[in-house]
Design an enzyme around this catalytic site. Structure first.
Site, PDB file in Angstrom:
ATOM      1  N   ASP A 178     -51.285  21.036  39.013  1.00 50.81           N
ATOM      2  CA  ASP A 178     -50.769  19.727  39.408  1.00 50.81           C
ATOM      3  C   ASP A 178     -49.773  19.195  38.377  1.00 50.81           C
ATOM      4  O   ASP A 178     -48.680  18.742  38.717  1.00 50.81           O
ATOM      5  CB  ASP A 178     -51.919  18.720  39.521  1.00 50.81           C
ATOM      6  CG  ASP A 178     -52.597  18.748  40.880  1.00 50.81           C
ATOM      7  OD1 ASP A 178     -51.986  19.235  41.845  1.00 50.81           O
ATOM      8  OD2 ASP A 178     -53.740  18.266  40.972  1.00 50.81           O
ATOM      9  N   LEU A 179     -50.191  19.210  37.125  1.00 53.63           N
ATOM     10  CA  LEU A 179     -49.375  18.610  36.074  1.00 53.63           C
ATOM     11  C   LEU A 179     -48.054  19.345  35.896  1.00 53.63           C
ATOM     12  O   LEU A 179     -46.985  18.720  35.783  1.00 53.63           O
ATOM     13  CB  LEU A 179     -50.155  18.591  34.758  1.00 53.63           C
ATOM     14  CG  LEU A 179     -51.414  17.721  34.751  1.00 53.63           C
ATOM     15  CD1 LEU A 179     -52.182  17.908  33.447  1.00 53.63           C
ATOM     16  CD2 LEU A 179     -51.071  16.254  34.961  1.00 53.63           C
TER      17      LEU A 179
END
Length: 404
Positions: A178-179
């Site tokens: 995600d990051l």
């Protein structure tokens, strides 16, 4: 550049991107991570809150005033808009006509159904830079699947090389897919904005959790692509630089990292075991790799005799990279972490204690700052609509019709 919007009264976190206006359609984590980068460097970010969200505070990523939401959405403003209503869609297109960037992380088919896909908005504003983050890509056999970080960690190979040998796959302790997808999307948007200065045209920026995770394998992926070596789990050992790993001390644990024969020699001397350096089982990198468990055991016989603080000091003085292993609360108490100032307070009129993680990059003339707390649900709706040229009567009508 949105010249008509550049004088908005909202405080900018930096002057670096203050000339750009961003419409934020994102949810959960990867998209908000992308937009946070733009907001923290001063872009005029407008978060579009869907009217179907819980105005009382619950979000897909937790309560609106919870630590996760607060950390993701600082330095932004928010407005409400019902994109499923044709009047709401018309309003959004008026915003997009003047904006520089739109960012979304819907499933690939959703934006097309809503009529807010890149092609639709580019027809209104050819300069628009449109950022999309998906689970698996905008097309292909999996493009309609919902994307989740842990799924991407598994499919992207990361879980197969994380954890101790023989104990099965292990997820990483942060949502790394995600990051990094968010960070890569932000990088792509900035690249597209730079290119637009030459061509005058926007473009569609795409990434996915799966692509980001595969990219983050880095040298482990290259080992397979170039040498056909399938990386295995190595626990706390570095897969190629040995000895590098975790060693017990008299009161905790330390990391020691050696990246070549010279540092290994200094390490052996510093722990009081020069004989290990000349030992045939440990004299060369291949030998240390074959005998890593025995070598680690020999090193730990020495490290357990002194405290973490002592070893960190002595090994670093000897030119051997070494550091403590902190819990998160201990990390924020470290003298160097405090000096770097990465934990930053967010000003707010309510006097709420809001301390968040700041940007890890510094610019000498246009630094990033915490200038605004995360917005409440639709907090700046009227303010934003007015800035985009809607009249008081138009805004009142949108409220009456529950479009905003």
């Amino acid at each position: 550049m949105s010249r008509s919007l550049s004088r908005c009264l909202f405080p900018h976190a930096s002057e670096a991107l203050s000339r750009f206006t961003v419409l934020d359609l994102t949810r959960v984590r990867s998209g908000p991570t992308c937009v946070r980068q733009l907001a923290d460097w001063g872009a005029n970010v407008i978060k579009i809150d869907a009217l179907t969200e819980d105005a009382g505070g619950e979000q897909p990523g937790g309560p609106r005033r919870g630590s996760d939401f607060q950390n993701l959405h600082r330095n932004k403003r928010a407005m409400t808009l019902n994109l499923k209503d044709e009047r709401g869609l018309a309003v959004f297109k008026r915003l997009a006509a003047k904006a520089d960037v739109v960012v979304e992380n819907f499933r690939p088919d959703v934006k097309k159904k809503l009529g807010i896909d890149y092609e639709s908005l580019a027809a209104i504003n050819p300069r628009i830079v449109y950022g999309s983050i998906s689970g698996f890509g905008q097309d292909g056999p999996y493009h309609k699947r919902p994307g989740f970080d842990q799924i991407a960690q598994g499919m992207g190979g990361l879980m197969s090389i994380t954890g101790a040998p023989g104990e099965g796959p292990m997820r990483v302790g942060i949502p790394v897919a995600d990051l990094t997808a968010g960070l890569f999307c932000a990088m792509g948007i900035l690249t597209a904005l730079l290119e637009r200065e030459v061509s005058g045209k926007g473009q569609w920026v795409q990434t996915s959790l799966l692509q980001a995770q595969i990219f983050m394998l880095d040298f482990q992926a290259a080992r397979w692509l170039m040498e056909k070596e399938v990386a295995k789990q190595a626990g706390n050992n570095h897969p190629t630089s040995i000895p590098t790993g975790v060693f017990k001390t008299s009161d905790g644990y330390i990391n020691i990292a050696t990246t070549g024969g010279r540092i290994w020699e200094r390490c052996a001397q510093a722990i009081g075991a020069p004989e290990l350096y000349n030992h045939p089982d440990y004299a060369t990198a291949p030998a240390r790799s074959r005998n890593r468990d025995a070598l680690n055991a020999e090193i730990e016989k020495r490290t357990v005799t002194k405290s973490t603080e002592t070893w960190v000091r002595e090994l670093n003085e000897a030119g051997v990279p070494c550091g403590p292993i902190y819990a998160i609360d201990q990390m924020f108490e470290d003298a160097q972490v405090k000096h770097l100032g990465i934990a930053q307070d967010v000003p707010n009129d309510e006097g709420r204690p809001i301390r968040l993680v700041g940007q890890p990059v510094t610019l000498s003339r246009t630094p990033s700052r915490m200038v605004a707390r995360p917005p409440e649900f639709g907090e700046q709706t009227d303010e934003v609509l007015k800035e985009f040229g809607l009249s008081a009567d138009e805004i009142a009508d949108l409220h009456q019709r529950k479009v905003v």
